[in-house]
Design a protein around this motif. Structure first.
Motif, short mmCIF file in Angstrom:
data_model
loop_
_atom_site.label_atom_id
_atom_site.label_comp_id
_atom_site.label_asym_id
_atom_site.label_seq_id
_atom_site.Cartn_x
_atom_site.Cartn_y
_atom_site.Cartn_z
N LEU A 107 0.88 -1.16 0.00
CA LEU A 107 0.00 0.00 0.00
C LEU A 107 0.91 1.21 0.00
O LEU A 107 1.86 1.29 0.81
CB LEU A 107 -0.86 0.02 1.26
N ASP A 115 -3.02 5.57 -0.99
CA ASP A 115 -4.29 4.84 -1.06
C ASP A 115 -4.30 3.89 -2.25
O ASP A 115 -5.35 3.49 -2.73
CB ASP A 115 -5.46 5.83 -1.16
N LYS A 116 -3.12 3.54 -2.75
CA LYS A 116 -3.01 2.67 -3.92
C LYS A 116 -2.27 1.39 -3.54
O LYS A 116 -1.27 1.43 -2.82
CB LYS A 116 -2.26 3.40 -5.02
N SER A 161 -6.51 1.92 7.21
CA SER A 161 -6.59 1.99 5.76
C SER A 161 -7.62 1.00 5.26
O SER A 161 -7.33 -0.20 5.15
CB SER A 161 -5.23 1.69 5.11
N ARG A 194 -8.56 0.61 2.32
CA ARG A 194 -8.04 0.04 1.07
C ARG A 194 -7.13 -1.15 1.37
O ARG A 194 -7.18 -2.17 0.70
CB ARG A 194 -7.29 1.13 0.29
N TRP A 195 -6.27 -1.03 2.37
CA TRP A 195 -5.36 -2.12 2.72
C TRP A 195 -6.13 -3.29 3.32
O TRP A 195 -5.86 -4.44 3.01
CB TRP A 195 -4.26 -1.64 3.66
#
Length: 167
Positions: free
Chosen positions: A75, A78-79, A153, A155-156
């Motif tokens: 990560l 945020d990608k 996160s 996302r993670w």
């Protein structure tokens, strides 16, 4: 650090200190302030599906990743990216990041922190926590000392859930 006081730092593979948990081994290479090292560096090998670190950031150091073998899922902000053998990543201060072996892969990674700061005691603590020999609260309590600040996160978390579902 005054470059006039620096001297070469040599760590032999045969005598390097290691710390481990059930899914990874960290080989401690150079710790800032030890034997004149201006950086902190270690090598981690991750078993298939091993999680390296939850989302966190550093306020003072950049963290460099060099993938020696396998694949590492990371990560960055945020990608989520997958790094393969030979890939290099530099994460600047204040950038949330996390890492784990990519789904279905092992990973062998060299980590470097610059500017360095003594971190080997933190890595030893991580090993003790993962082995159940120390409390996760000790990691939380050491965030300022080791410049390791954990963040949430989504996302993670989603990436790790997807990887777990693929097993």
């Amino acid at each position: 650090m005054n470059t006039a006081t620096q001297k070469p730092v040599l760590t032999r593979a045969a005598t390097a200190e290691t710390t481990s948990d059930p899914s990874s081994v960290m080989t401690l290479l150079a710790d800032c302030g030890t034997d004149g090292s201006p950086i902190t560096s270690y090598r981690s090998t991750f078993a298939k599906g091993a999680v390296g670190a939850p989302a966190h950031f550093h306020t003072r150091a950049s963290e460099l990743f060099f993938v020696i073998g396998g694949e590492l899922q990371v990560l960055v902000g945020d990608k989520v990216e997958v790094l393969g053998a030979g890939d290099f990543l530099l994460v600047p201060p204040h950038t949330p990041h996390a890492f784990a072996a990519a789904p279905g892969s092992e990973a062998d990674v060299l980590f470097v922190f610059t500017p360095g700061m003594p971190r080997f005691d933190y890595l030893r603590l991580l090993g003790r926590v993962m082995r159940g020999e120390a409390s996760p609260q000790e990691i939380k309590d050491s965030s300022e000392l080791y410049d390791n600040h954990y963040v949430d996160s989504p996302r993670w978390r989603a990436a790790l859930e997807t990887a777990a579902a693929q097993k």
